[in-house]
Design an enzyme around this catalytic site. Structure first.
Site, PDB file in Angstrom:
ATOM      1  N   SER A 145       0.843  -1.193   0.000  1.00  0.00           N
ATOM      2  CA  SER A 145       0.000   0.000   0.000  1.00  0.00           C
ATOM      3  C   SER A 145       0.877   1.240   0.000  1.00  0.00           C
ATOM      4  O   SER A 145       1.964   1.243   0.589  1.00  0.00           O
ATOM      5  CB  SER A 145      -0.884   0.003   1.252  1.00  0.00           C
ATOM      6  OG  SER A 145      -1.519   1.260   1.388  1.00  0.00           O
ATOM      7  N   TYR A 158      -2.679  -1.476  10.066  1.00  0.00           N
ATOM      8  CA  TYR A 158      -2.687  -1.957   8.676  1.00  0.00           C
ATOM      9  C   TYR A 158      -1.368  -1.636   7.985  1.00  0.00           C
ATOM     10  O   TYR A 158      -0.727  -2.497   7.373  1.00  0.00           O
ATOM     11  CB  TYR A 158      -3.862  -1.295   7.952  1.00  0.00           C
ATOM     12  CG  TYR A 158      -3.885  -1.457   6.458  1.00  0.00           C
ATOM     13  CD1 TYR A 158      -4.289  -2.656   5.882  1.00  0.00           C
ATOM     14  CD2 TYR A 158      -3.527  -0.397   5.613  1.00  0.00           C
ATOM     15  CE1 TYR A 158      -4.319  -2.795   4.494  1.00  0.00           C
ATOM     16  CE2 TYR A 158      -3.561  -0.527   4.240  1.00  0.00           C
ATOM     17  CZ  TYR A 158      -3.963  -1.731   3.688  1.00  0.00           C
ATOM     18  OH  TYR A 158      -3.992  -1.869   2.324  1.00  0.00           O
TER      19      TYR A 158
HETATM   20  P1  NDP Z   1     -11.915  -5.775  -1.449  1.00  0.00           P
HETATM   21  O1  NDP Z   1     -12.562  -5.667  -0.105  1.00  0.00           O
HETATM   22  O2  NDP Z   1     -12.566  -5.134  -2.610  1.00  0.00           O
HETATM   23  O3  NDP Z   1     -11.656  -7.318  -1.814  1.00  0.00           O
HETATM   24  C1  NDP Z   1     -11.030  -8.138  -0.870  1.00  0.00           C
HETATM   25  C2  NDP Z   1     -10.750  -9.490  -1.465  1.00  0.00           C
HETATM   26  O4  NDP Z   1      -9.997 -10.257  -0.502  1.00  0.00           O
HETATM   27  C3  NDP Z   1     -12.005 -10.291  -1.757  1.00  0.00           C
HETATM   28  O5  NDP Z   1     -11.754 -11.125  -2.865  1.00  0.00           O
HETATM   29  C4  NDP Z   1     -12.197 -11.106  -0.481  1.00  0.00           C
HETATM   30  O6  NDP Z   1     -12.895 -12.338  -0.694  1.00  0.00           O
HETATM   31  C5  NDP Z   1     -10.753 -11.409  -0.128  1.00  0.00           C
HETATM   32  N1  NDP Z   1     -10.582 -11.657   1.306  1.00  0.00           N
HETATM   33  C6  NDP Z   1     -10.928 -10.864   2.342  1.00  0.00           C
HETATM   34  N2  NDP Z   1     -10.618 -11.454   3.513  1.00  0.00           N
HETATM   35  C7  NDP Z   1     -10.063 -12.639   3.210  1.00  0.00           C
HETATM   36  C8  NDP Z   1      -9.550 -13.723   3.983  1.00  0.00           C
HETATM   37  N3  NDP Z   1      -9.540 -13.718   5.321  1.00  0.00           N
HETATM   38  N4  NDP Z   1      -9.048 -14.784   3.311  1.00  0.00           N
HETATM   39  C9  NDP Z   1      -9.057 -14.813   1.974  1.00  0.00           C
HETATM   40  N5  NDP Z   1      -9.527 -13.847   1.192  1.00  0.00           N
HETATM   41  C10 NDP Z   1     -10.030 -12.767   1.804  1.00  0.00           C
HETATM   42  O7  NDP Z   1     -10.437  -5.187  -1.222  1.00  0.00           O
HETATM   43  P2  NDP Z   1      -9.392  -4.568  -2.257  1.00  0.00           P
HETATM   44  O8  NDP Z   1      -9.548  -5.207  -3.571  1.00  0.00           O
HETATM   45  O9  NDP Z   1      -9.482  -3.102  -2.170  1.00  0.00           O
HETATM   46  O10 NDP Z   1      -8.014  -4.982  -1.573  1.00  0.00           O
HETATM   47  C11 NDP Z   1      -7.168  -5.960  -2.150  1.00  0.00           C
HETATM   48  C12 NDP Z   1      -5.758  -5.740  -1.631  1.00  0.00           C
HETATM   49  O11 NDP Z   1      -5.309  -4.432  -1.994  1.00  0.00           O
HETATM   50  C13 NDP Z   1      -5.608  -5.834  -0.115  1.00  0.00           C
HETATM   51  O12 NDP Z   1      -4.390  -6.480   0.211  1.00  0.00           O
HETATM   52  C14 NDP Z   1      -5.524  -4.373   0.310  1.00  0.00           C
HETATM   53  O13 NDP Z   1      -4.814  -4.229   1.512  1.00  0.00           O
HETATM   54  C15 NDP Z   1      -4.764  -3.787  -0.865  1.00  0.00           C
HETATM   55  N6  NDP Z   1      -4.919  -2.363  -1.034  1.00  0.00           N
HETATM   56  C16 NDP Z   1      -6.157  -1.800  -1.192  1.00  0.00           C
HETATM   57  C17 NDP Z   1      -6.281  -0.442  -1.342  1.00  0.00           C
HETATM   58  C18 NDP Z   1      -7.595   0.225  -1.482  1.00  0.00           C
HETATM   59  O14 NDP Z   1      -7.656   1.461  -1.267  1.00  0.00           O
HETATM   60  N7  NDP Z   1      -8.675  -0.476  -1.863  1.00  0.00           N
HETATM   61  C19 NDP Z   1      -5.106   0.438  -1.339  1.00  0.00           C
HETATM   62  C20 NDP Z   1      -3.846  -0.256  -1.201  1.00  0.00           C
HETATM   63  C21 NDP Z   1      -3.779  -1.600  -1.050  1.00  0.00           C
HETATM   64  P3  NDP Z   1     -14.527 -12.385  -0.575  1.00  0.00           P
HETATM   65  O15 NDP Z   1     -15.040 -11.716  -1.811  1.00  0.00           O
HETATM   66  O16 NDP Z   1     -14.862 -13.833  -0.510  1.00  0.00           O
HETATM   67  O17 NDP Z   1     -14.890 -11.648   0.672  1.00  0.00           O
END
Ligand code: NDP
Length: 253
Positions: A145, A158
């Site tokens: 991030s 985080y």
């Molecule tokens: P979303 O909430 O849109 O999607 C999260 C995804 O992770 C979903 O596919 C979800 O599965 C899965 N997930 C959540 N918890 C678990 C778990 N315990 N085990 C396995 N899978 C899990 O998040 P983002 O797409 O925004 O985030 C993706 C990555 O990007 C993360 O690592 C986040 O930290 C990073 N990030 C995000 C930013 C942002 O502003 N959005 C900025 C910088 C980094 P399901 O659909 O089944 O719940």
């Protein structure tokens, strides 16, 4: 044995992971994507990939539960054997994760442990379990991030995990280089997904704040990120190793 390259993306059912899955599949790479609870969303991504003439398969996995990793890789390896007559895949994208907005002084041990398990311990050991199945010459992409470089309040638990992922990735690059496996970080800025209760989608005050400190003047969209990860899964990226690629539209420059 199939010559098709294969990528494993955690958290491919929504948000950034979904866009990565779609863009990687467009490179003629078979996509294995995981979801946590949202099977329907994951199956929709698989169908979208098939509609664009790609191929994909969804698996359930909780990336914070290390005790499930052996059985997960047994399932994946059985799938690889039966579908591709292969023991290995080529790209691991550690993307799954949840957000937490909490002031440092109010962050509980349970919240800290949640962040630790999903963003650091889970990534560390999932990668360790994946490496025997990763082909020589393959590649690992860890999603960090922008918050590991710059500071917004209420993200300490985080952001420290993401900072650790940046360090971890350099060690992976160093230690796995003997097998020609590359490891890099992609570090997005604020992206409008469901992450952190969807704040970057719906909280107009925060969105304006982010836009004001971003050179390109807006909050990011998932489509700003997937193509970068897909590029790292190509031969054109073969000399990029041990790097942190920040994709924030120029946030807090
Ligand atoms: P979303 O909430 O849109 O999607 C999260 C995804 O992770 C979903 O596919 C979800 O599965 C899965 N997930 C959540 N918890 C678990 C778990 N315990 N085990 C396995 N899978 C899990 O998040 P983002 O797409 O925004 O985030 C993706 C990555 O990007 C993360 O690592 C986040 O930290 C990073 N990030 C995000 C930013 C942002 O502003 N959005 C900025 C910088 C980094 P399901 O659909 O089944 O719940």
């Amino acid at each position: 044995m199939s010559t098709k390259k294969i990528a494993l993306i955690t958290g491919g059912s929504r948000g950034l992971g979904r866009d990565m899955a779609l863009k990687i599949a467009k490179k003629d790479i078979h996509v294995l994507l995981t979801y946590h609870t949202n099977k329907t969303a994951a199956e929709t991504v698989v169908a979208e990939i098939q509609q664009q003439s790609g191929s994909a398969k969804a698996f359930q996995l909780d990336t914070s539960r290390i005790e499930q990793f052996d059985s997960f890789f047994n399932t994946v390896s059985e799938y690889l054997r039966s579908e591709f007559n292969s023991k290995s895949f080529h790209y691991l994208i550690n993307n799954a994760g949840t957000g937490l907005y909490q002031p440092f002084e109010k962050t509980t041990e349970a919240q800290f442990d949640d962040m630790f398990n999903i963003h650091l311990k889970g990534v560390y050991f999932l990668t360790q379990k994946a490496v025997p199945y990763l082909a020589d010459g393959g590649s690992i992409i860890n999603i960090s991030s922008g918050l590991a470089r710059f500071t917004f309040p209420n993200s300490s638990a985080y952001a420290v995990m993401k900072g650790a992922i940046d360090v971890f990735t350099r060690y992976l690059a160093k230690e796995l280089g003997t097998r020609k496996i590359r490891a890099n970080v992609v570090a997005p800025g604020a992206i409008a997904t469901d992450f952190g209760n969807g704040e970057n989608k719906t909280n107009e005050v925060k969105r304006q704040l982010v836009a004001n400190v971003t050179a390109l003047g807006r909050v990011g969209e998932p489509e700003d990120i997937g193509g970068i990860v897909a590029f790292l899964c190509t031969e054109d990226a073969k000399w990029i190793n041990g790097q942190r690629i920040e994709a924030t539209g120029g946030c807090m420059l």
